[in-house]
Design an enzyme around this catalytic site. Structure first.
Site, PDB file in Angstrom:
ATOM      1  CG  ASP A 183      -2.284   0.873   0.882  1.00 57.00           C
ATOM      2  OD1 ASP A 183      -2.123   1.819  -0.090  1.00 57.00           O
ATOM      3  OD2 ASP A 183      -3.116   0.912   1.536  1.00 57.00           O
TER       4      ASP A 183
HETATM    5  C1  BGC Z   1      -4.862   3.509   0.185  1.00 55.93           C
HETATM    6  C2  BGC Z   1      -5.156   2.170  -0.922  1.00 55.93           C
HETATM    7  C3  BGC Z   1      -5.146   3.031  -2.158  1.00 55.93           C
HETATM    8  C4  BGC Z   1      -3.690   3.574  -2.180  1.00 55.93           C
HETATM    9  C5  BGC Z   1      -3.472   4.308  -3.709  1.00 55.93           C
HETATM   10  C6  BGC Z   1      -3.682   4.256  -0.106  1.00 55.93           C
HETATM   11  O1  BGC Z   1      -3.380   5.242   0.927  1.00 55.93           O
HETATM   12  O2  BGC Z   1      -4.930   2.693   1.339  1.00 55.93           O
HETATM   13  O3  BGC Z   1      -6.462   1.833  -0.787  1.00 55.93           O
HETATM   14  O4  BGC Z   1      -5.196   2.009  -3.193  1.00 55.93           O
HETATM   15  O5  BGC Z   1      -3.790   4.688  -1.391  1.00 55.93           O
HETATM   16  O6  BGC Z   1      -3.986   5.436  -3.981  1.00 55.93           O
END
Ligand code: BGC
Length: 710
Positions: free
Chosen positions: A260
């Site tokens: 993530d």
């Molecule tokens: C979130 C994810 C997301 C990623 C990319 C993160 O902060 O937890 O769900 O896909 O950002 O935008």
């Protein structure tokens, strides 16, 4: 791809593991992106070796980034474009929690399909969806992105989304590769505080939390994203048990893993890695392929390989998976795959897509209460009060390509529909309603109170400890009620709320955030153009103290029914009951359905056979409607205690007025099995109860015995 891999230097291979934002490539590198560049400590060489990009907004942008990148790419390995296409690209669909409330997997698939069609015109190849994180805690703001508290339903919805996104193959234009997230158990963050510690047993992981991810993978999801939380004290992003034992060994996942946002580096803050070098070591060791938005791999992996601390084989495996994905998508033949200004113009926000969005919105709202007030009559004089009367902010979080100006307000729709509106006021503060306002309000037959939460208040990093309506919005209900009027409250929100202080409303419609066509959908439901058919997929608590509250809990040794007098020591609260205000599976319709007693084709079942459960439902009203028929089971005795109720199957069926419909569910071993804490799937003979009904708390019951095979 092996040939290509062999041509790459270690640096070039490591580059493939890096994911950064598109602005690294298209702005003046020295000035505009100086800050982020400094943070990530990436020089131009490293930037132009990156393997993928996160977040892109149009075909023009995508083509420009790819062009600039390929100009400097020695091996002409195109960038892969990923983005959060969660519930729509520009045509926005209901938020996932609302989508799940439709209990209509085909419709959910359609929503994902259209989202993919629109997003791929911008050259997006991978979506960071579905979010299959089961959650039992509405304080956690990200419940809006998931499908609720039930593992089976989460699995069904996650599967539908993957099928909708990937459709007939990621090599075709108009389809997206799905990246299921956040592996694992992210929705179990303690006290519902985002990113907080998760401490759940393997029994709970295998039986509840894993199911959504597993179904998405079985449906063919090409990628999986790790979670921000720890599991058994180890950050998910560097967790070997999750990424190797479960994902690769048990589930045979062949696709790409991705961290993530910044989560590999964050293992330092967790206290697992002492520095970025150790984070890189832990990541590659655990089986993490792509590092999103941090630079542990890029800046430290080479050294670890040269010193022999990391085997080149691990790097090669990760790079190969990424190259294979690019190949499967067709990027080597066409690096600009999907991106098309003409298609963008033709497809994005097309009439057809907007019509589908409306259809999905119709089925996603949930009617919570209705005491002889809905549906409204065209002649009814209505007043519209509260902040959502004139708001276009009804998309919900993660709709960053959606534009509010594409949405209508309720006032606009009521006017277009020529409803008899006698008074409008979007003031949120009940004290600001003057005498004159009240006089005008009194001219209405029904007051619509349009309240909720800001659309960004349910989402990432938006946890709450108080789930009442904010800013005294409940006082608008009191005000309306004090005028002796019928009061219909419509809620716009992304999580279960505590609704006890608006219970004097004559009707409550949970409209969530329904997307681009939200206002029209709400109008159609209020006036009976469409009969509500959504059902909750998360329990609505009586108060925050009951949380976590979910229908599929285990029994205790001292369950509530043991109470013989008020002093008995049983599992309960002294100040509030154990039941939620509105249970899982609950939702009203303008039709009145009744269930006949269940019929089984046998009271015993041999393990290899199927049991037929027949149910007949009557529509005793003069309104045609959908009913979501839910089948639950209870396994009464097992080596490991089983939940008091578990959803195993459901069907959404159309029952015309004054007619009945019969359904036969077939229960097999799959429905009766469960995982032991070590992950083994078992079925144990013994007594089971089958429950079929209109919610977890409104069921017909019958028992049968599962026999050992002879
Ligand atoms: C979130 C994810 C997301 C990623 C990319 C993160 O902060 O937890 O769900 O896909 O950002 O935008």
């Amino acid at each position: 791809m092996i040939n290509l891999l062999q041509k790459l230097t270690t640096k070039e291979k490591i580059g493939q593991l890096l994911q950064i934002a598109p602005f690294f490539f298209i702005k003046d590198l020295e000035k505009e992106v100086y800050g982020p560049l400094l943070d990530l400590q990436l020089n131009e060489e490293k930037i132009f070796l990156a393997g993928s990009v996160l977040g892109i907004g149009s075909a023009t942008e995508m083509m420009e980034v790819q062009k600039q990148y390929l100009k400097k790419s020695k091996h002409q390995i195109p960038l892969l474009f990923m983005a959060d296409i969660i519930h729509g690209y520009k045509t926005i669909f209901p938020v996932p929690l609302a989508l799940a409330s439709s209990w209509n997997p085909e419709l959910v698939k359609k929503a994902a399909r259209i989202s993919a069609v629109e997003a791929s015109t911008a050259g997006i190849h991978v979506t960071f969806a579905p979010m299959a994180d089961l959650s039992r805690d509405p304080r956690w703001g990200r419940v809006v992105e998931g499908f609720g508290e039930d593992p089976y339903l989460t699995g069904v919805m996650a599967q539908s989304m993957v099928e909708g996104f990937q459709n007939d193959g990621i090599e075709k234009d108009g389809n997206l590769a799905a990246c299921v997230k956040h592996f694992a158990g992210y929705g179990a963050s303690e006290a519902g505080r985002d990113y907080n510690t998760v401490d759940v047993s393997r029994y709970a992981l295998h039986n509840y939390y894993f199911e959504g991810y597993k179904k998405a993978i079985d449906a063919g999801a090409k990628l999986i994203m790790t979670a921000f939380n720890v599991i058994e004290g180890v950050p998910s992003t560097t967790n070997r048990f999750l990424l190797r034992d479960i994902l690769r060994d048990q589930w045979k996942f062949k696709g790409v893993t991705i961290s993530d946002y910044d989560s590999l580096k964050q293992t330092i803050a967790h206290g697992q890695a002492k520095d970025m070098e150790e984070a890189a070591l832990n990541g590659i060791d655990a089986g993490l392929d792509i590092e999103m938005a941090s630079s542990c791999y890029t800046n430290h992996l080479e050294k670890l390989i040269v010193s022999g601390q990391v085997d080149m084989k691990l790097l090669d495996e990760a790079v190969l998976r990424i190259l294979e994905l690019k190949k499967e998508i067709g990027l080597f033949e066409n690096p600009y795959k999907g991106a098309s200004l003409e298609q963008e113009e033709k497809l994005v926000l097309s009439k057809k897509h907007l019509a589908e969005s409306l259809k999905v919105a119709h089925e996603s709202a949930v009617l919570l209460k209705n005491e002889d007030v809905l549906p409204l009559d065209k002649q009814t004089k209505v007043a519209l009060i509260g902040p959502f009367a004139s708001s276009r902010k009804t998309q919900g979080s993660w709709s960053w390509h959606g534009r509010h100006e594409n949405n209508q307000t309720l006032i606009e729709v009521f006017n277009l529909e020529k409803a008899d509106v006698v008074y409008i006021n979007d003031e949120v503060d009940a004290l600001k309603y003057t005498k004159k306002d009240l006089e005008q309000l009194k001219t209405a037959d029904v007051i619509l109170v349009l309240v909720g939460e800001d659309e960004k208040w349910s989402g990432e990093a938006h946890s709450l400890s108080d789930l009442h309506l904010r800013d005294g919005q409940h006082l608008l209900v009191e005000l309306a009620k004090s005028l002796n009027k019928k009061v219909v409250t419509v809620l716009f929100n992304g999580r279960p709320l505590v609704l006890t202080n608006i219970s004097q409303s004559d009707a409550i419609l949970e409209a969530w955030f329904l997307g681009t066509r939200s206002a029209q959908a709400v109008y159609d439901l209020l006036y009976g153009r469409v009969n509500p058919s959504g059902k909750l997929t998360m329990s609505f608590p009586v108060n925050v103290g009951q949380i976590p509250i979910y229908y599929n809990h285990l029994n205790t040794g001292r369950p509530l029914e043991f109470a013989e007098n008020p002093n008995t020591y049983v599992s309960r609260y002294l100040d509030v009951g154990n039941d939620p205000l509105y249970p899982f599976g609950y939702g009203l319709s303008y039709s009145k359905f009744s269930y006949d007693p269940l019929e089984l084709n046998s009271t015993t079942l041999q393990k290899e056979d199927a049991l037929e459960v027949k149910v007949t439902i009557q529509n005793k009203s003069d309104v045609d409607g959908y009913e979501v028929v839910q089948l639950y089971i209870r396994d009464h005795h097992a080596k490991v205690v089983r939940p008091v109720q578990e959803l195993k199957q459901f069907q959404k069926i159309w029952i015309p007025k004054r007619q009945k419909r019969s359904l036969t569910f077939k229960l097999t071993q799959t429905d009766l099995s469960y995982h032991l804490p070590n992950g083994d799937l078992v079925v144990e003979p013994g007594l089971f109860t089958v429950m079929v009904g209109s919610s977890a708390h409104h069921v017909e019951k019958i028992q049968f015995e599962l026999k050992e095979d002879n």
